[in-house]
Design an enzyme around this catalytic site. Structure first.
Site, mmCIF file in Angstrom:
data_model
loop_
_atom_site.group_PDB
_atom_site.id
_atom_site.type_symbol
_atom_site.label_atom_id
_atom_site.label_comp_id
_atom_site.label_asym_id
_atom_site.label_seq_id
_atom_site.Cartn_x
_atom_site.Cartn_y
_atom_site.Cartn_z
ATOM 1 N N HIS A 132 25.048 34.509 -41.241
ATOM 2 C CA HIS A 132 24.254 34.888 -40.010
ATOM 3 C C HIS A 132 24.037 36.286 -40.350
ATOM 4 O O HIS A 132 22.808 36.641 -40.112
ATOM 5 C CB HIS A 132 25.334 34.733 -38.705
ATOM 6 C CG HIS A 132 25.050 35.382 -37.711
ATOM 7 N ND1 HIS A 132 25.535 36.618 -36.953
ATOM 8 C CD2 HIS A 132 23.658 35.386 -36.923
ATOM 9 C CE1 HIS A 132 24.836 36.671 -36.003
ATOM 10 N NE2 HIS A 132 23.693 35.953 -35.859
ATOM 11 N N GLU A 134 20.718 36.563 -42.269
ATOM 12 C CA GLU A 134 19.622 36.150 -41.260
ATOM 13 C C GLU A 134 19.077 37.389 -40.622
ATOM 14 O O GLU A 134 17.970 37.706 -40.459
ATOM 15 C CB GLU A 134 20.124 34.992 -40.176
ATOM 16 C CG GLU A 134 19.117 34.898 -39.041
ATOM 17 C CD GLU A 134 20.084 34.465 -37.783
ATOM 18 O OE1 GLU A 134 19.753 35.126 -36.783
ATOM 19 O OE2 GLU A 134 20.930 33.759 -37.782
ATOM 20 N N HIS A 135 20.190 38.347 -40.032
ATOM 21 C CA HIS A 135 19.745 39.515 -39.535
ATOM 22 C C HIS A 135 19.119 40.264 -40.634
ATOM 23 O O HIS A 135 18.111 41.157 -40.170
ATOM 24 C CB HIS A 135 21.210 40.087 -39.183
ATOM 25 C CG HIS A 135 21.552 39.855 -37.620
ATOM 26 N ND1 HIS A 135 21.172 40.513 -36.620
ATOM 27 C CD2 HIS A 135 21.717 38.630 -37.338
ATOM 28 C CE1 HIS A 135 21.709 40.054 -35.442
ATOM 29 N NE2 HIS A 135 22.246 38.782 -35.940
ATOM 30 N N GLU A 194 22.795 47.238 -39.763
ATOM 31 C CA GLU A 194 22.816 45.766 -39.211
ATOM 32 C C GLU A 194 24.079 45.478 -38.708
ATOM 33 O O GLU A 194 24.334 44.501 -37.686
ATOM 34 C CB GLU A 194 22.102 44.710 -40.038
ATOM 35 C CG GLU A 194 21.491 43.627 -39.356
ATOM 36 C CD GLU A 194 20.475 44.173 -38.464
ATOM 37 O OE1 GLU A 194 20.159 43.533 -37.533
ATOM 38 O OE2 GLU A 194 19.743 45.040 -38.737
ATOM 39 N N GLU A 253 26.452 40.922 -31.161
ATOM 40 C CA GLU A 253 26.064 39.436 -30.932
ATOM 41 C C GLU A 253 27.537 38.539 -31.056
ATOM 42 O O GLU A 253 27.606 37.847 -30.000
ATOM 43 C CB GLU A 253 25.081 38.887 -31.923
ATOM 44 C CG GLU A 253 24.750 37.452 -31.734
ATOM 45 C CD GLU A 253 23.648 37.024 -32.582
ATOM 46 O OE1 GLU A 253 23.391 35.717 -32.406
ATOM 47 O OE2 GLU A 253 23.424 37.876 -33.655
#
Length: 994
Positions: A67, A70-71, A147, A154
């Site tokens: 994940h 992906e960011h 990030e 999230e």
């Protein structure tokens, strides 16, 4: 068998137009972990997506890294830095979130972009971005640190009641498999501490071209050119030698059911979940498709029964449904879910298991099967009719499933033909056979969810034994069908007639005045072949009521809906509408009453019959109907009390709009004052007089067919002898709301299982009478500008939020054509509680900077492009036109000419677009918001309420000096008193429960 990876490139599927599918595949069927896809929803825009590595491949110290990668993709690559990808895509109208986003699951990661196709160079650049994602994502220490905050936020967003319930159920379902320990969001510890090298190694290990596919579906003028673009950009990437094979992970089956009684203090209510796991079906042959169709029919029929049971006297649950869901690549599940009374989980579980057992013993009736067959036939016919308008979406999904699961790509034409051929021949025995998969011996997981402990595992086991024994002994009676009338309208009304009409060529609409006073405006479109939508409205609503009647009348729609607003109970009407695509709903607001519908052109008569029934049905509340509604309402009130967000939302409304009964949440004491008879009488009055209503109809209308139906069922609504609820829009009572005149910053502390923090920053907005047409458009542009800039600062620069929302509220204003318009613009985000005030200050600084210095040329160009793309897409949608025509009627400038009103609003948009520059945007921000913005605003922050243990800890860890030391000691003493009381209560509770 693995092939030489150096000879493989990502698979490519292209669809040059919605009606002419074309595909080529070069990837081995065993590779399923990475996909790039593209879809188009209108000729002006194409979405592109890429899905590489899944979270199930992570090692223990990598949990959450898939994940994180992906960011990082949107943060920086070899060619793009500092979120330039997002800036580029927004500059071409691809809004972040809606048109450019990504999602990581246990089995794959999907990147998706919607990009315009009218400029080939933009499509080429978007494909180059996907190519960068495939092998050139930058993973530096600075990128990762920037990030982390967004990923953590999230993660924090998943730690609410819903997230905890979902995670716990997933772990229970996947027990014994690696999937159980690889939730895509990962672990907080890993997100906070994982090193750049670990992230980089994961990326290099699993992102390989041989495990990826590019899928492009769009209104391409030349598909070969797009294929060449993909080859050009991806062909430059050098495949890594000897990439690892993608492992597969099995989920073990089990004969003994698993049980769990999950207590969640913040749960919205009590619920029961029953899951039956099984291997995911292969879909390769017609027989496979027939089996899938039979399963769909079974679930539809079972849901019909569940719905009818929920509408019985003293039902075991408020709602219940069954569905099939693919959980992982090798596994799917049939899942039944019911919501029920607080202490009703055991009754709900028994009813759910009993119904499945009843199907095994007795099957479904011929009428039940006929109803379900008609429903599925209606759905496939609708999809077939709209194949040219929406096929691109389904084709994208089909190609994606083909790559991931090796499913065939058949297209809607063939599927419709296949379904129509098979449906009539699927037997009752085939449907009953599906219930064999829903036995508690078939990898079954049973879970109750309660806000406090009402049931234990032994209770669940006893129910399973009881139902199994009743089934073995054949002591479960057959299903008892209700009588269903043949016709919705038993006696057709006298047909009305047109007393006046008018055409509006500038909007392609016609207006009719019927003999009963109802006004009709219709617009024929060809956007969707199987859609007609309509909305009718009349001025006057809840604001006209005294406080003594408000709570009863505000419950009118809920009570009426349980009785049946169309003359039949909902469980009966459901069967009457089987095979028809016709829906009608109602709403009673502060200033307006509306009914809205959506139907197939072939079912327009049915939809209009429902409207006729709405206006002619006399509602009489029965004792049981009211009892069910009030039980549901009480459960909702209790759920609000448990929800930590309720206190926050209530304080926001109280602070920004005053402590008016209209904005105040309903309490249990309010429910006790509800008069069901008055509620139903009020609802009936709201939809009684057709002469006060204007109805706008948009869609695939054939006037020669539609006009007689309109005259029959809308024109045939009888007009009462005396006007009922006939209000002048300029004389309606306004809602009592006022915005604070100074700065107000408040913290709302609420008990939470896990720390959450929500922030709302709000400013008053005022528009002077006479300039609202342009000003409303300005507000729309400014809200998008503020949202974009706050996102850039709080997420992309500081990395401390996941997303931000900016919304404008003008709904408190009565629809009068005089007076100024007041409202507010609010900024909402979630964040780390420790830095919430700091982020509010950063947001205020950014807005003040916009007011004092203005946005950049690029900022203005970006929001203009986003708005233009949204407008272009809207022009091809029925709902867009319905909304525009309704707003033209309801506009302040309306003067009995909807075409002129529409044109004035359209001209207002054009004026704002043509005049929008950094300077005009700056002046608008100064004019419409308080200037400087820091002189008048409200902030409400939701924070976790500290426990006594936390208070003690903070008290004794503080640095104690002077008066601060004395104050802290007092806090500590107070905390010890609270702690003592808490422990005493706990002790008493423990003793009483022994």
């Amino acid at each position: 068998m693995a092939s030489d990876p150096s000879k493989w490139s990502p698979s490519t599927w292209m669809n040059p137009s919605p009606s002419t599918p074309w595909a080529s595949s070069s990837a081995p069927s065993t590779t399923v972990s990475a996909t790039t896809s593209a879809v188009i929803l209108s000729p002006a825009c194409v979405p592109l997506s890429l899905s590489p590595s899944p979270s199930v491949l992570e090692e223990e110290d990598e949990r959450g890294v898939a994940h994180i990668v992906e960011h990082l993709a949107f943060s920086a690559t070899k060619m793009y830095t500092n979120h330039d990808i997002i800036k580029f895509l927004e500059s071409i109208g691809a809004e972040f979130g809606a048109c450019q986003n990504a999602a990581t699951s246990a089995d794959d990661t999907v990147y998706e972009m919607f990009v315009p196709v009218d400029k080939p160079e933009l499509l080429s650049q978007a494909i180059s971005v996907l190519a960068e994602f495939s092998s050139e994502i930058r993973v530096s220490k600075e990128d990762l640190e920037k990030e982390r905050g967004a990923v953590l936020e999230e993660y924090r967003g998943t730690r609410n009641a819903t997230g905890r319930l979902q995670d716990a159920h997933w772990v229970l379902m996947m027990q014994g498999s690696k999937y159980a320990e690889r939730l895509p969001i990962g672990l907080e510890r890993v997100i906070r501490t994982v090193s750049p090298d670990t992230v980089k190694n994961f990326y290099k290990k699993w992102y390989h071209l041989c495990n990826m596919a590019v899928i492009a579906v769009g209104d391409f003028s030349d598909a070969e050119t797009v294929v060449e673009l993909i080859k050009t950009h991806f062909g430059q990437k050098v495949p890594a030698p000897d990439p690892p094979l993608i492992p597969t992970f099995q989920v073990p089956s089990h004969e003994e059911p698993r049980f769990s009684c999950f207590v969640e203090s913040e749960a919205a209510g009590s619920a029961v979940m029953i899951s039956y796991k099984m291997p995911a079906d292969e879909l390769k042959t017609v027989k496979d498709y027939r089996n899938l169709l039979a399963e769909s029919m079974f679930l539809y029929a079972l849901n019909q029964r569940f719905f009818k049971i929920s509408r019985r006297k003293d039902p075991p649950y408020f709602s219940c449904s069954a569905a099939a869901d693919v959980l992982t690549r090798p596994l799917k599940a049939n899942i039944m879910t019911a919501s029920c009374k607080g202490k009703g989980t055991i009754d709900a579980l028994e009813s759910m298991l009993m119904e499945v057992a009843r199907v095994r013993l007795h099957g479904f009736s011929d009428r039940e099967i006929a109803i379900v067959r008609a429903l599925l036939m209606s759905e496939i016919e609708s999809a077939y009719l709209e194949r040219d308008q929406i096929q691109s979406t389904s084709l994208r999904d089909e190609y994606l499933q083909h790559f991931l699961h090796n499913e065939p790509v058949v297209g809607i034409e063939y599927e419709a033909q296949l379904q129509k051929t098979l449906l009539p021949h699927i037997t009752a025995a085939e449907l009953s056979k599906c219930s064999d998969k829903l036995r508690t011996s078939c990898s079954c997981v049973i879970k109750t969810i309660e806000p406090q402990t009402f049931s234990v595992v032994d209770d669940l086991k006893n129910i399973v034994k009881k139902v199994n024994l009743l089934e073995e002994e054949g002591r479960i009676p057959p299903w008892d069908d209700e009588h269903v009338p043949e016709e919705i309208v038993s006696t057709k009304p006298n047909m009305g007639h047109v007393v006046a009409d008018r055409d509006y060529p500038n909007i392609g609409a016609a207006e009719l005045f019927l003999s009963n006073g109802m006004r009709i405006c219709y617009k024929c479109t060809d956007f969707l072949d199987d859609q007609v939508i309509f909305t009718g409205y009349s001025y006057g609503g809840l604001s006209e009521l005294p406080e003594s009647e408000y709570f009863s009348c505000s419950m009118g729609a809920t009570i009426a809906g349980e009785i049946g607003v169309f003359g039949y109970r909902p469980s009966i009407l459901m069967d009457m509408l089987a095979g028809k695509r016709a829906e009608v709903g109602t709403k009673i607001g502060a200033y307006m009453r509306t009914f809205s519908g959506d139907c197939s052109p072939t079912d327009l008569e049915t939809a209009l019959q429902l409207v006729y029934q709405l206006f002619t049905t006399n509602l009489t509340p029965g004792e049981e109907d009211v009892k069910i509604v009030m039980q549901m309402a009480e459960e909702a009130v209790y759920a609000q009390d448990r929800d930590p967000y309720t206190a926050f939302a209530n304080r926001v409304k109280e602070l920004n709009y005053g402590n008016s009964y209209f904005f105040r949440p309903i309490r249990k004491s309010d429910l006790q004052k509800v008069d069901p008879l008055k509620a139903c009488e009020y609802f009936s009055k709201c939809f009684r007089d057709p002469s006060t209503f204007t109805v706008v109809i948009v869609g695939n209308i054939e006037p020669t067919i539609a006009m007689p139906l309109i005259l029959q069922y809308l024109g045939g609504i009888p007009r009462p002898a005396e006007p009922i609820m006939h209000f002048n829009r300029d004389e309606l009572k306004g809602l009592p709301f006022t915005f604070p005149t100074t700065i107000s910053r408040e913290v709302v502390r609420s008990p939470m299982v896990e720390a959450q923090c929500l922030v709302q920053l709000c400013f008053p907005v005022e528009m002077k009478n006479g300039t609202q047409v342009e000003e409303i458009h300005f507000v729309g542009f400014l809200s998008k500008l503020i949202e974009t800039k706050i996102m850039q600062v709080l997420r992309f620069k500081h990395g401390q939020i996941y997303s931000v929302g900016v919304s404008v509220f003008l709904g408190g204003n009565k629809p009068s054509r005089i007076g100024d318009v007041r409202g507010d613009i609010s900024i909402n985000f979630s964040c780390d509680p420790e830095i919430s005030s700091k982020l509010v200050d950063l947001a205020l600084d950014e807005i003040l900077c916009l007011q004092e210095e203005g946005p950049s040329d690029q900022d203005v160009a970006t929001i203009l492009e986003i708005e233009q793309r949204a407008h272009e897409n809207g022009l091809q949608e029925n709902y867009f036109w319905l909304d525009r025509i309704l707003r033209s009627y309801q506009s302040r400038v309306y003067a009995n000419d909807v075409g002129a009103s529409f044109e004035i609003q359209d001209e207002g948009r054009r004026k704002v677009r043509s005049s929008l520059t950094p300077r005009t945007a700056q002046l608008a921000l100064q004019r419409m918001l308080p200037y400087p913005c820091k002189k008048q605003y409200t902030v409400v922050i939701l924070m976790p309420k500290s426990s006594p243990f936390q208070l003690l800890k903070s008290a004794f860890q503080s640095t104690l000096t002077g008066h601060a030391r004395e104050a802290t000691i007092l806090v500590g003493i107070a905390a010890m008193v609270v702690l003592g009381i808490s422990l005493w209560r706990h002790s008493r509770s423990a003793q009483s429960s022994k």
